[in-house]
Scaffold this motif. Structure first.
Motif, PDB file in Angstrom:
ATOM      1  N   GLN A 120       3.459  -7.273   9.606  1.00  0.00           N
ATOM      2  CA  GLN A 120       4.012  -8.719   9.302  1.00  0.00           C
ATOM      3  C   GLN A 120       4.592  -8.637   8.121  1.00  0.00           C
ATOM      4  O   GLN A 120       4.638  -7.946   7.694  1.00  0.00           O
ATOM      5  CB  GLN A 120       3.571  -9.575   9.680  1.00  0.00           C
ATOM      6  N   THR A 167       5.623 -11.922  12.930  1.00  0.00           N
ATOM      7  CA  THR A 167       5.239 -10.405  13.373  1.00  0.00           C
ATOM      8  C   THR A 167       6.605 -10.290  13.235  1.00  0.00           C
ATOM      9  O   THR A 167       7.735 -10.188  13.876  1.00  0.00           O
ATOM     10  CB  THR A 167       4.351 -10.768  14.488  1.00  0.00           C
ATOM     11  N   SER A 178      -2.879  -4.974  15.185  1.00  0.00           N
ATOM     12  CA  SER A 178      -1.767  -3.609  16.569  1.00  0.00           C
ATOM     13  C   SER A 178      -0.562  -4.214  15.981  1.00  0.00           C
ATOM     14  O   SER A 178       0.310  -4.777  16.787  1.00  0.00           O
ATOM     15  CB  SER A 178      -2.624  -3.737  17.997  1.00  0.00           C
ATOM     16  N   ASP A 179      -0.099  -4.677  14.963  1.00  0.00           N
ATOM     17  CA  ASP A 179       1.308  -5.038  14.452  1.00  0.00           C
ATOM     18  C   ASP A 179       1.557  -5.291  13.121  1.00  0.00           C
ATOM     19  O   ASP A 179       0.422  -4.892  12.075  1.00  0.00           O
ATOM     20  CB  ASP A 179       1.648  -6.438  15.284  1.00  0.00           C
ATOM     21  N   THR A 182       7.224  -6.374  14.492  1.00  0.00           N
ATOM     22  CA  THR A 182       7.227  -5.370  15.344  1.00  0.00           C
ATOM     23  C   THR A 182       5.631  -5.187  15.743  1.00  0.00           C
ATOM     24  O   THR A 182       4.675  -4.929  15.278  1.00  0.00           O
ATOM     25  CB  THR A 182       7.896  -4.082  15.221  1.00  0.00           C
ATOM     26  N   VAL A 183       5.488  -5.295  17.135  1.00  0.00           N
ATOM     27  CA  VAL A 183       4.122  -4.537  17.345  1.00  0.00           C
ATOM     28  C   VAL A 183       3.824  -2.809  17.135  1.00  0.00           C
ATOM     29  O   VAL A 183       4.272  -1.945  17.846  1.00  0.00           O
ATOM     30  CB  VAL A 183       3.687  -4.610  19.293  1.00  0.00           C
TER      31      VAL A 183
END
Length: 289
Positions: A88, A100, A85-86, A102-103
């Motif tokens: 990268q 990373t 769930s991100d 953003t999520v």
């Protein structure tokens, strides 16, 4: 007169030497490097299309990676980690560790806007299309409607194309100034897992996961044709168009398809290949008005 003839012959000889030198440079590896970047579960690899050499770029990613894109302006590969769930990124070709950006909740499609340094991605189950800056700042929802999957960008005409995975599956496009949102093709029961645009011929290409059909249309969805039947079911993933060729992730294989001419396997892997992207070291960012 004889002196003039000698000078002419010497010039021809020099010209031949230069031509021979240029040819030797081409066949001995001095041409621009062209690489196919692809993902397997937990890994991102590079296939050198001139030498056939395969190199690991990132390992232990611990996720399925449905899409890869490249920021030519700043030199980063971006990729979506579905099960982590991100989104990268890492530097390429000068490799760094992935970090990373953003999520994101189970992200699938992702794409870079090279003109405005934006990252776009789809979340299948939240049914949202997001945007953020290339460093992850200013995250915002720009669309919510049906379950979303594949994503590609026509950066010249400022359209985002995306596939939906609802009861009636479709390919839609969104004008980046939010002025228009159109369904251009009704796919019915087929999930579109990969899309890419041929900017030279103004055509959209897509892969249908279940039946294995690679198809194409004009950018407004007209003149739909079947480019290839891969003859495989439920194994057809991402695609990328480069200089008229369509590179496809087909189960454990990578295909190179020249529409109307040929289709052949260029690489076989031990596991499923999920995403593909062609990187050209001589690529130039062009701006459009």
């Amino acid at each position: 007169m004889y002196d003039n003839i000698k000078i002419y012959i010497d010039m021809l000889t020099l010209s031949g030497l230069i031509t021979s030198l240029c040819f030797c440079c081409q066949v001995t590896g001095f041409q621009n490097k062209l690489s196919l970047i692809f993902s397997t579960y937990g890994n991102i690899k590079e296939l050198n299309l001139q030498t056939g050499e395969v190199m690991q770029l990132q390992t232990d990613i611990q996720s399925r990676i449905d899409t890869i894109d490249y920021d030519y302006r700043n030199g980063y590969i971006y990729f979506s980690r579905y099960t982590k769930s991100d989104i990268q990124r890492f530097q390429y070709p000068e490799l760094t560790n992935a970090v990373t950006v953003t999520v994101a909740r189970l992200p699938v499609g992702s794409v870079i806007d090279p003109l405005y340094n934006h990252v776009y991605w789809t979340e299948r189950f939240t049914r949202k299309l997001y945007r953020c800056n290339s460093d992850g700042s200013l995250k915002s929802v720009i669309l919510q409607e049906d379950a979303l999957f594949a994503l590609t960008l026509d950066y010249r005409n400022r359209w985002l194309y995306y596939s939906t995975d609802g009861t009636n599956k479709s390919i839609r496009r969104l004008k980046l100034n939010d002025s228009e949102n159109q369904t251009i093709i009704n796919i019915q029961s087929e999930l579109v897992t990969g899309m890419s645009i041929d900017n030279d011929k103004d055509r959209l290409y897509w892969m249908e996961f279940n039946n294995g059909f690679l198809k194409s249309s004009t950018l407004n969805g007209s003149s739909v044709i079947t480019v290839l039947n891969t003859n495989t079911n439920n194994k057809n993933q991402d695609i990328h168009v480069y200089r008229g060729n369509v590179y496809c992730a087909n189960g454990n294989s990578l295909l190179n398809v020249t529409p109307g001419v040929s289709a052949h396997v260029i690489y076989n892997n031990t596991g499923i290949i999920y995403s593909v992207f062609i990187h050209d070291e001589n690529h130039e960012i062009r701006t459009y008005t």
